[in-house]
Write a protein that holds these residues in place. Sequence first.
Motif, short mmCIF file in Angstrom:
data_model
loop_
_atom_site.label_atom_id
_atom_site.label_comp_id
_atom_site.label_asym_id
_atom_site.label_seq_id
_atom_site.Cartn_x
_atom_site.Cartn_y
_atom_site.Cartn_z
N THR A 39 0.80 -1.23 0.00
CA THR A 39 0.00 0.00 0.00
C THR A 39 0.84 1.28 0.00
O THR A 39 0.39 2.30 -0.54
CB THR A 39 -0.95 0.01 1.21
N ILE A 40 2.02 1.24 0.57
CA ILE A 40 2.85 2.46 0.59
C ILE A 40 3.24 2.88 -0.82
O ILE A 40 3.10 4.07 -1.17
CB ILE A 40 4.10 2.26 1.49
N PRO A 41 3.72 1.98 -1.70
CA PRO A 41 4.02 2.40 -3.06
C PRO A 41 2.79 2.94 -3.80
O PRO A 41 2.90 3.88 -4.58
CB PRO A 41 4.55 1.12 -3.72
N LEU A 42 1.64 2.33 -3.55
CA LEU A 42 0.40 2.79 -4.19
C LEU A 42 0.12 4.24 -3.82
O LEU A 42 -0.15 5.09 -4.70
CB LEU A 42 -0.75 1.89 -3.74
N LEU A 43 0.20 4.56 -2.55
CA LEU A 43 -0.04 5.92 -2.09
C LEU A 43 1.04 6.87 -2.60
O LEU A 43 0.75 7.99 -3.03
CB LEU A 43 -0.08 5.94 -0.56
N TYR A 44 2.29 6.41 -2.57
CA TYR A 44 3.41 7.24 -3.02
C TYR A 44 3.22 7.65 -4.48
O TYR A 44 3.37 8.82 -4.84
CB TYR A 44 4.71 6.47 -2.84
N HIS A 45 2.92 6.69 -5.34
CA HIS A 45 2.76 6.99 -6.77
C HIS A 45 1.58 7.93 -7.02
O HIS A 45 1.64 8.80 -7.90
CB HIS A 45 2.58 5.70 -7.56
N ARG A 46 0.51 7.78 -6.26
CA ARG A 46 -0.64 8.66 -6.42
C ARG A 46 -0.29 10.10 -6.06
O ARG A 46 -0.71 11.05 -6.73
CB ARG A 46 -1.81 8.16 -5.58
N ILE A 47 0.50 10.27 -5.00
CA ILE A 47 0.92 11.62 -4.60
C ILE A 47 1.84 12.21 -5.66
O ILE A 47 1.71 13.39 -6.03
CB ILE A 47 1.62 11.58 -3.22
N VAL A 48 2.78 11.40 -6.17
CA VAL A 48 3.71 11.88 -7.19
C VAL A 48 2.95 12.32 -8.45
O VAL A 48 3.22 13.39 -9.02
CB VAL A 48 4.74 10.80 -7.53
N LEU A 49 1.99 11.53 -8.88
CA LEU A 49 1.20 11.89 -10.07
C LEU A 49 0.46 13.20 -9.86
O LEU A 49 0.39 14.05 -10.76
CB LEU A 49 0.22 10.78 -10.42
N ALA A 50 -0.10 13.39 -8.67
CA ALA A 50 -0.83 14.62 -8.36
C ALA A 50 0.11 15.82 -8.38
O ALA A 50 -0.25 16.89 -8.91
CB ALA A 50 -1.52 14.50 -7.01
N LEU A 51 1.31 15.66 -7.86
CA LEU A 51 2.27 16.76 -7.82
C LEU A 51 2.79 17.10 -9.22
O LEU A 51 2.92 18.27 -9.58
CB LEU A 51 3.45 16.40 -6.92
N VAL A 52 3.07 16.08 -10.01
CA VAL A 52 3.57 16.31 -11.36
C VAL A 52 2.47 16.84 -12.28
O VAL A 52 2.73 17.59 -13.21
CB VAL A 52 4.18 15.00 -11.94
N GLY A 53 1.23 16.46 -11.98
CA GLY A 53 0.12 16.89 -12.82
C GLY A 53 -0.22 15.89 -13.90
O GLY A 53 -0.65 16.25 -15.00
N VAL A 54 -0.02 14.60 -13.61
CA VAL A 54 -0.33 13.54 -14.57
C VAL A 54 -1.77 13.10 -14.37
O VAL A 54 -2.17 12.70 -13.28
CB VAL A 54 0.61 12.34 -14.39
N ARG A 55 -2.55 13.20 -15.43
CA ARG A 55 -3.96 12.79 -15.39
C ARG A 55 -4.11 11.50 -16.16
O ARG A 55 -3.70 11.40 -17.32
CB ARG A 55 -4.82 13.90 -15.99
N VAL A 56 -4.72 10.51 -15.50
CA VAL A 56 -4.80 9.17 -16.07
C VAL A 56 -6.24 8.81 -16.39
O VAL A 56 -7.13 8.94 -15.54
CB VAL A 56 -4.21 8.12 -15.10
N ARG A 57 -6.47 8.38 -17.61
CA ARG A 57 -7.78 7.85 -18.02
C ARG A 57 -7.62 6.36 -18.25
O ARG A 57 -6.71 5.92 -18.94
CB ARG A 57 -8.25 8.53 -19.31
#
Length: 262
Positions: A39-57
């Motif tokens: 679960t830690i990597p899952l949360l980490y990647h979600r935070i990184v995507l939000a900070l970078v501004g990556v939007r996933v469909r």
Amino acid sequence: MRAGSLRVWLVLLPVIAITLVGIPLQWASVALGLPTRRTIPLLYHRIVLALVGVRVRVVGAPSPARPLLIVANHVSWLDIAVLGARLPLCFVAKAEVARWPGVGLLAKLQRTIFVDRTSRSATGKVAREMAARMNDGDPVVLFAEGTSSDGNRVLAFRSALIGAARQAMGEDGAGAAIQPLAIAYVGQNGLPLGRVGRPRVAWYGDMDLAPHLLEVLRRGAVDVELHFGTPLDGANRKAATQRAEQAARTMLAGALTGRARD
């Protein structure tokens, strides 16, 4: 300070901060075999995507079947965070990644499986490790092209690890589902990337990682699509590889031309 440089620092500083906090937590989780190792990597990647501004469909969905081998094309270092933010999983990567400063440590904490492509005997060892992870309930992601592309095409898939992993599962891997996946980078800052612009997001060839990373951050928000195909039924390794490659190629073409549907 220019707007692009300011954006880089506004992204990098919090990413570095959460990385420094996350490293000891994930190290302890892996060392002790705690559920938080997933679960830690899952949360980490979600935070990184939000900070970078990556939007996933997402089109389709990861198969709920277990054991599961996800076979995908590979475009950018961003692929790791994009996929890692969807569900707990493990990646297969070339052995050199383990030696990259900083990145190697993060890959190990992600529980990445490393393969030495210069050693013929390494295939069996890696396949057994892949099988062990899948049998333990972790989907394994294999970038089957063996390298990354410019994002406009799917390169030929390699069958060796697909076949070896299925064989390592026992009974020719009949119980392991193989799900094709296409990763498509379609936009930046709300505008279509197009054939000419897409290689600016892709990380391939002999590009250095650090300059490319900074340039992607400077340019701004990225739109990416994940197209999950129908899991493949039992087939020999070459047939399964060809079918997965064709499915990924068809899904990528649909994503890049806008013809794909949910």
